[in-house]
Scaffold this motif. Structure first.
Motif, PDB file in Angstrom:
ATOM      1  N   TYR A   1       1.465  -1.664   0.197  1.00 44.16           N
ATOM      2  CA  TYR A   1       0.210   0.204  -0.354  1.00 44.16           C
ATOM      3  C   TYR A   1       0.990   1.224  -0.340  1.00 44.16           C
ATOM      4  O   TYR A   1       1.996   1.274   0.482  1.00 44.16           O
ATOM      5  N   ASP A   2       0.295   2.468  -0.475  1.00 41.29           N
ATOM      6  CA  ASP A   2       1.331   3.379  -0.921  1.00 41.29           C
ATOM      7  C   ASP A   2      -0.008   4.779  -1.217  1.00 41.29           C
ATOM      8  O   ASP A   2      -0.685   3.822  -1.569  1.00 41.29           O
ATOM      9  N   VAL A   3       0.936   5.494  -0.834  1.00 43.78           N
ATOM     10  CA  VAL A   3       0.357   7.382  -0.952  1.00 43.78           C
ATOM     11  C   VAL A   3       0.923   7.745  -0.846  1.00 43.78           C
ATOM     12  O   VAL A   3       2.677   8.361  -0.367  1.00 43.78           O
ATOM     13  N   HIS A   4       0.636   8.929  -1.212  1.00 47.54           N
ATOM     14  CA  HIS A   4       1.924  10.143  -2.742  1.00 47.54           C
ATOM     15  C   HIS A   4       0.652  11.506  -2.768  1.00 47.54           C
ATOM     16  O   HIS A   4      -0.072  11.508  -2.736  1.00 47.54           O
ATOM     17  N   ARG A   5       1.201  12.857  -2.748  1.00 43.87           N
ATOM     18  CA  ARG A   5       1.169  13.741  -2.430  1.00 43.87           C
ATOM     19  C   ARG A   5       0.519  13.881  -3.917  1.00 43.87           C
ATOM     20  O   ARG A   5       1.870  14.503  -4.284  1.00 43.87           O
TER      21      ARG A   5
ATOM     22  N   THR B   1       3.604   2.113  -8.683  1.00 44.66           N
ATOM     23  CA  THR B   1       5.133   0.666  -8.595  1.00 44.66           C
ATOM     24  C   THR B   1       5.592   0.773  -6.886  1.00 44.66           C
ATOM     25  O   THR B   1       6.074  -0.733  -7.134  1.00 44.66           O
ATOM     26  N   HIS B   2       5.593   1.339  -6.519  1.00 41.40           N
ATOM     27  CA  HIS B   2       6.016   1.314  -4.858  1.00 41.40           C
ATOM     28  C   HIS B   2       4.828   0.175  -4.248  1.00 41.40           C
ATOM     29  O   HIS B   2       5.618  -0.890  -3.488  1.00 41.40           O
ATOM     30  N   ALA B   3       3.127   0.456  -4.071  1.00 43.14           N
ATOM     31  CA  ALA B   3       2.733  -0.358  -3.573  1.00 43.14           C
ATOM     32  C   ALA B   3       2.898  -2.390  -4.422  1.00 43.14           C
ATOM     33  O   ALA B   3       3.079  -2.868  -3.659  1.00 43.14           O
TER      34      ALA B   3
HETATM   35 MG    MG Z   1       5.899   5.697  -1.936  1.00 44.38          MG
END
Ligand code: MG
Length: 157
Positions: free
Chosen positions: A7-11, A41-43
């Motif tokens: 799981y990932d989040v970006h602003r 891609t990070h998730a």
């Molecule tokens: Mg990230």
């Protein structure tokens, strides 16, 4: 078989390119991060690493390390796939969803799948990618950021 979740989040901010699954998507804003902030891609990387029982991307590619400033996440994904295979696993498939209110990501999904499948050295049918909105709810709905969820399935070689 081993399963992993990421799981990932970006602003979302002005003045950044929007990179999702290695694809540069035309939009007024982009995701903020030390690397190219490719949230999808990070998730996926964390799902793969988690399935193999390895440390997450924050440990592998620390944002305190200048080496990873502006890093192309697709290149990091290739490294993660190598690491997971080196640890004794074949990648069976991945599945992921990107949560974003705008822009419409569906038209870009075929290109995203192509990029991710190539980086993972998997057939495209082993790479599931969906995009959804939150019907205007939450930080994604307010256009403040984007999130991504991913699962990965590995098989011991
Ligand atoms: Mg990230």
């Amino acid at each position: 078989m081993r399963i992993g979740i990421g799981y990932d989040v970006h602003r979302l901010v002005a003045g950044r390119d929007l990179i999702i699954g290695g694809v540069n998507i035309p939009f007024a804003k982009g995701l903020l991060g030390h690397s190219d902030a490719d949230v999808l891609t990070h998730a996926i990387m964390d799902a793969l690493l988690g399935a193999a029982g390895l440390a997450d991307i924050g440990h592998l590619f620390p944002d305190t390390d200048d080496k990873f400033r502006g890093a192309r996440s697709l290149d990091l994904l290739r490294q993660v796939a190598d690491t997971v295979r080196g640890a004794g696993y074949d990648i069976v498939n991945i599945d992921a969803v990107v949560v974003a209110e705008r822009p419409k990501l569906a038209p870009h999904v075929p290109a995203i799948k192509e990029q991710l499948a190539a980086a993972l050295e998997l057939p495209q049918q082993a790479v599931g990618i969906k995009a959804t909105t939150t019907e205007g709810l939450g930080f994604e709905g307010d256009g403040l950021g984007m999130s991504a969820h991913a699962v990965a399935l590995l098989q011991e070689k």
